[in-house]
Design a protein around this motif. Structure first.
Motif, PDB file in Angstrom:
ATOM      1  N   GLN A  74       1.571   4.363  -4.655  1.00  0.00           N
ATOM      2  CA  GLN A  74       0.501   3.368  -4.584  1.00  0.00           C
ATOM      3  C   GLN A  74       0.460   2.517  -5.857  1.00  0.00           C
ATOM      4  O   GLN A  74       0.287   1.288  -5.791  1.00  0.00           O
ATOM      5  CB  GLN A  74      -0.848   4.049  -4.351  1.00  0.00           C
ATOM      6  CG  GLN A  74      -1.001   4.630  -2.966  1.00  0.00           C
ATOM      7  CD  GLN A  74      -2.240   5.493  -2.813  1.00  0.00           C
ATOM      8  OE1 GLN A  74      -2.855   5.915  -3.796  1.00  0.00           O
ATOM      9  NE2 GLN A  74      -2.619   5.770  -1.571  1.00  0.00           N
ATOM     10  N   GLN A  75       0.616   3.143  -6.993  1.00  0.00           N
ATOM     11  CA  GLN A  75       0.625   2.397  -8.260  1.00  0.00           C
ATOM     12  C   GLN A  75       1.807   1.431  -8.307  1.00  0.00           C
ATOM     13  O   GLN A  75       1.659   0.275  -8.702  1.00  0.00           O
ATOM     14  CB  GLN A  75       0.692   3.344  -9.458  1.00  0.00           C
ATOM     15  CG  GLN A  75      -0.591   4.066  -9.764  1.00  0.00           C
ATOM     16  CD  GLN A  75      -1.657   3.162 -10.319  1.00  0.00           C
ATOM     17  OE1 GLN A  75      -2.390   2.519  -9.572  1.00  0.00           O
ATOM     18  NE2 GLN A  75      -1.767   3.109 -11.622  1.00  0.00           N
ATOM     19  N   GLU A  76       2.973   1.920  -7.898  1.00  0.00           N
ATOM     20  CA  GLU A  76       4.158   1.058  -7.880  1.00  0.00           C
ATOM     21  C   GLU A  76       3.936  -0.133  -6.955  1.00  0.00           C
ATOM     22  O   GLU A  76       4.261  -1.273  -7.304  1.00  0.00           O
ATOM     23  CB  GLU A  76       5.387   1.845  -7.436  1.00  0.00           C
ATOM     24  CG  GLU A  76       5.872   2.840  -8.458  1.00  0.00           C
ATOM     25  CD  GLU A  76       6.986   3.731  -7.949  1.00  0.00           C
ATOM     26  OE1 GLU A  76       7.714   4.277  -8.793  1.00  0.00           O
ATOM     27  OE2 GLU A  76       7.141   3.908  -6.722  1.00  0.00           O
ATOM     28  N   ASN A  77       3.378   0.126  -5.786  1.00  0.00           N
ATOM     29  CA  ASN A  77       3.122  -0.955  -4.828  1.00  0.00           C
ATOM     30  C   ASN A  77       2.134  -1.973  -5.385  1.00  0.00           C
ATOM     31  O   ASN A  77       2.292  -3.175  -5.186  1.00  0.00           O
ATOM     32  CB  ASN A  77       2.626  -0.400  -3.494  1.00  0.00           C
ATOM     33  CG  ASN A  77       3.716   0.310  -2.726  1.00  0.00           C
ATOM     34  OD1 ASN A  77       4.901   0.097  -2.961  1.00  0.00           O
ATOM     35  ND2 ASN A  77       3.316   1.187  -1.823  1.00  0.00           N
ATOM     36  N   PHE A  78       1.109  -1.502  -6.087  1.00  0.00           N
ATOM     37  CA  PHE A  78       0.141  -2.416  -6.688  1.00  0.00           C
ATOM     38  C   PHE A  78       0.820  -3.310  -7.724  1.00  0.00           C
ATOM     39  O   PHE A  78       0.615  -4.528  -7.744  1.00  0.00           O
ATOM     40  CB  PHE A  78      -1.020  -1.660  -7.341  1.00  0.00           C
ATOM     41  CG  PHE A  78      -1.916  -2.560  -8.139  1.00  0.00           C
ATOM     42  CD1 PHE A  78      -2.834  -3.375  -7.502  1.00  0.00           C
ATOM     43  CD2 PHE A  78      -1.816  -2.613  -9.525  1.00  0.00           C
ATOM     44  CE1 PHE A  78      -3.657  -4.222  -8.235  1.00  0.00           C
ATOM     45  CE2 PHE A  78      -2.628  -3.465 -10.259  1.00  0.00           C
ATOM     46  CZ  PHE A  78      -3.547  -4.270  -9.616  1.00  0.00           C
ATOM     47  N   ILE A  79       1.631  -2.702  -8.574  1.00  0.00           N
ATOM     48  CA  ILE A  79       2.309  -3.473  -9.618  1.00  0.00           C
ATOM     49  C   ILE A  79       3.244  -4.502  -8.999  1.00  0.00           C
ATOM     50  O   ILE A  79       3.251  -5.666  -9.399  1.00  0.00           O
ATOM     51  CB  ILE A  79       3.062  -2.536 -10.584  1.00  0.00           C
ATOM     52  CG1 ILE A  79       2.057  -1.678 -11.372  1.00  0.00           C
ATOM     53  CG2 ILE A  79       3.949  -3.337 -11.544  1.00  0.00           C
ATOM     54  CD1 ILE A  79       2.688  -0.534 -12.140  1.00  0.00           C
ATOM     55  N   ILE A  80       3.996  -4.078  -8.003  1.00  0.00           N
ATOM     56  CA  ILE A  80       4.945  -4.991  -7.348  1.00  0.00           C
ATOM     57  C   ILE A  80       4.208  -6.120  -6.637  1.00  0.00           C
ATOM     58  O   ILE A  80       4.604  -7.281  -6.725  1.00  0.00           O
ATOM     59  CB  ILE A  80       5.856  -4.213  -6.377  1.00  0.00           C
ATOM     60  CG1 ILE A  80       6.802  -3.314  -7.176  1.00  0.00           C
ATOM     61  CG2 ILE A  80       6.641  -5.165  -5.477  1.00  0.00           C
ATOM     62  CD1 ILE A  80       7.534  -2.286  -6.335  1.00  0.00           C
ATOM     63  N   SER A  81       3.124  -5.789  -5.944  1.00  0.00           N
ATOM     64  CA  SER A  81       2.394  -6.834  -5.215  1.00  0.00           C
ATOM     65  C   SER A  81       1.670  -7.792  -6.159  1.00  0.00           C
ATOM     66  O   SER A  81       1.457  -8.955  -5.831  1.00  0.00           O
ATOM     67  CB  SER A  81       1.402  -6.217  -4.233  1.00  0.00           C
ATOM     68  OG  SER A  81       0.353  -5.566  -4.928  1.00  0.00           O
TER      69      SER A  81
END
Length: 98
Positions: free
Chosen positions: A77-84
């Protein structure tokens, strides 16, 4: 606005690094609890301890495994937030984080 976004991404990245460390600890904990379970099973087979102790050790293994699953989900979830939040950036390579 841009400053807020940069701050949020930075916070998320440092949160991600903290989750990585928690995952490392959880993985070591799981290994330790698996070894403890193995030893408890040997002791139970030798009549030194009861089946209740084996079941308790099993529950500790299951709990540690569940914690790993939870942490892996939070990391994703953290990775997805950073990428988005920052299209086009690569947070890190998969090989580097596992």
């Amino acid at each position: 606005m841009l400053t807020t976004l940069i701050s949020q991404v930075a916070d998320a990245y440092f949160g991600l690094r903290a989750l990585d460390r928690e995952l490392e600890v959880a993985q070591r904990t799981l290994e330790s609890r698996q070894e403890s379970l193995r030893l408890t099973e040997v002791r139970e087979q030798g009549g030194v301890t009861s089946l209740v102790d084996v079941r308790q050790a099993e529950q500790l293994v299951y709990g540690a495994g569940g914690e790993i699953v939870t942490l892996e989900r939070q990391i994703e979830q953290q990775e997805n937030f950073i990428i988005s939040s920052s299209p086009g950036i690569q947070v890190r390579s998969r090989a580097a984080c596992r």
